[in-house]
Design an enzyme around this catalytic site. Structure first.
Site: not given
Ligand code: NAP
Length: 251
Positions: A156, A152
């Site tokens: 990133k 990851y």
């Molecule tokens: P999340 O709640 O797990 O949501 C991720 C979404 O991406 C889900 O709806 C998932 O679909 C979808 N997804 C996964 N694989 C996919 C694919 N191959 N094609 C299309 N859609 C796909 O994650 P989040 O926390 O909102 O994170 C969103 C972004 O922010 C990510 O890039 C993550 O790395 C980044 N981020 C998050 C955090 C944090 O603290 N949460 C911190 C830093 C960066 P399904 O629902 O169908 O599984």
């Protein structure tokens, strides 16, 4: 403002992507809500429509080139040419290096990096033709290194180099490309991390908040606010930047 008012947000079924999609709809964009299946998108689409906005559910795996091409064409045909792209779709497959499988490495790199590459390559066709566009990539504080996240954090950090290179290549077409690097945001992703390390999510959040200068964890809306700024006309002189939205400075 751009002639076109269409945005695509990937991974918009829940979490940060859903908040970004809703915010861009509030800002006046018709939003292509993209996630693995159309069915996954229905809550986000319904929320946008109930608030008086326009949204279209689009099912695609961002790491699959044919599905990406079809998804972007569908948005262009049904909503209009996409002007804004938010590459947000993401997954975790955490493990220490010595236990990390090749599949877990490939999957994470494919969704984050190959996905952003395929989506951007497709959407820039419309943006360059219009002479205006915005691409926003989701990086992470994990880009700076995080135990158990070799896959990851590599993805990133890769998003940051990808962002800067696209900013250089696409600037002359009126397209800006920036990255948001969130810290701890309360979503299913961080809940899954708490579960993996065996800590109650409330306790996990409290522990994280104590180490954050503003003394709270982030919410998806904190990231949506930054994405909204990058999508605006007035942000047009900001490009190739990585903004840490993490409640404090990062190294
Ligand atoms: P999340 O709640 O797990 O949501 C991720 C979404 O991406 C889900 O709806 C998932 O679909 C979808 N997804 C996964 N694989 C996919 C694919 N191959 N094609 C299309 N859609 C796909 O994650 P989040 O926390 O909102 O994170 C969103 C972004 O922010 C990510 O890039 C993550 O790395 C980044 N981020 C998050 C955090 C944090 O603290 N949460 C911190 C830093 C960066 P399904 O629902 O169908 O599984």
């Amino acid at each position: 403002m751009a002639q076109s008012r269409v945005a695509i947000v990937t991974g918009a079924a829940r979490g940060i992507g859903a908040a970004v999609a809703k915010r861009l709809a509030e800002d006046g964009y018709a939003v292509g809500v993209l996630d693995l299946t159309e069915d996954h998108c229905k809550d986000t689409v319904a929320a946008i429509q109930q608030a008086g906005g326009t949204a279209l559910a689009v099912g695609a795996d961002v790491s699959n080139a044919d599905q990406v091409t079809a998804a972007v064409s569908k948005v262009a045909e049904e909503l209009g040419p996409p002007a804004v792209l938010v590459n947000n779709a993401g997954i975790l497959r955490d493990n220490l290096l010595f236990k990390m499988s090749e599949d877990d490495w490939d999957l994470v790199l494919n969704v984050h990096l190959r996905g952003a590459f395929l989506m951007s390559r497709e959407v820039q066709k419309y943006q360059t033709e219009a002479g205006w566009g915005r691409i926003v990539n989701l990086s992470s504080t994990s880009a700076l290194g995080n135990r158990g996240q070799a896959n990851y954090s590599a993805a990133k950090a890769g998003m940051q180099g990808f962002t800067k290179t696209l900013a250089i290549e696409l600037g002359k077409f009126g397209i800006t490309v920036n990255a948001i690097a969130p810290g701890f945001i309360e979503t299913d992703m961080t809940a899954a991390t708490a579960e993996r390390v065996g800590v109650d999510f409330e306790q996990f959040k409290q522990g994280a908040a104590a180490a954050i200068p503003v003394q709270r964890v982030g919410q998806p809306e904190d990231i949506a606010a930054m994405a909204s700024f990058f999508a605006r006309e007035e942000s047009g002189f900001v490009s190739g930047q990585v903004i840490y939205v993490a409640g404090g400075p990062q190294d």
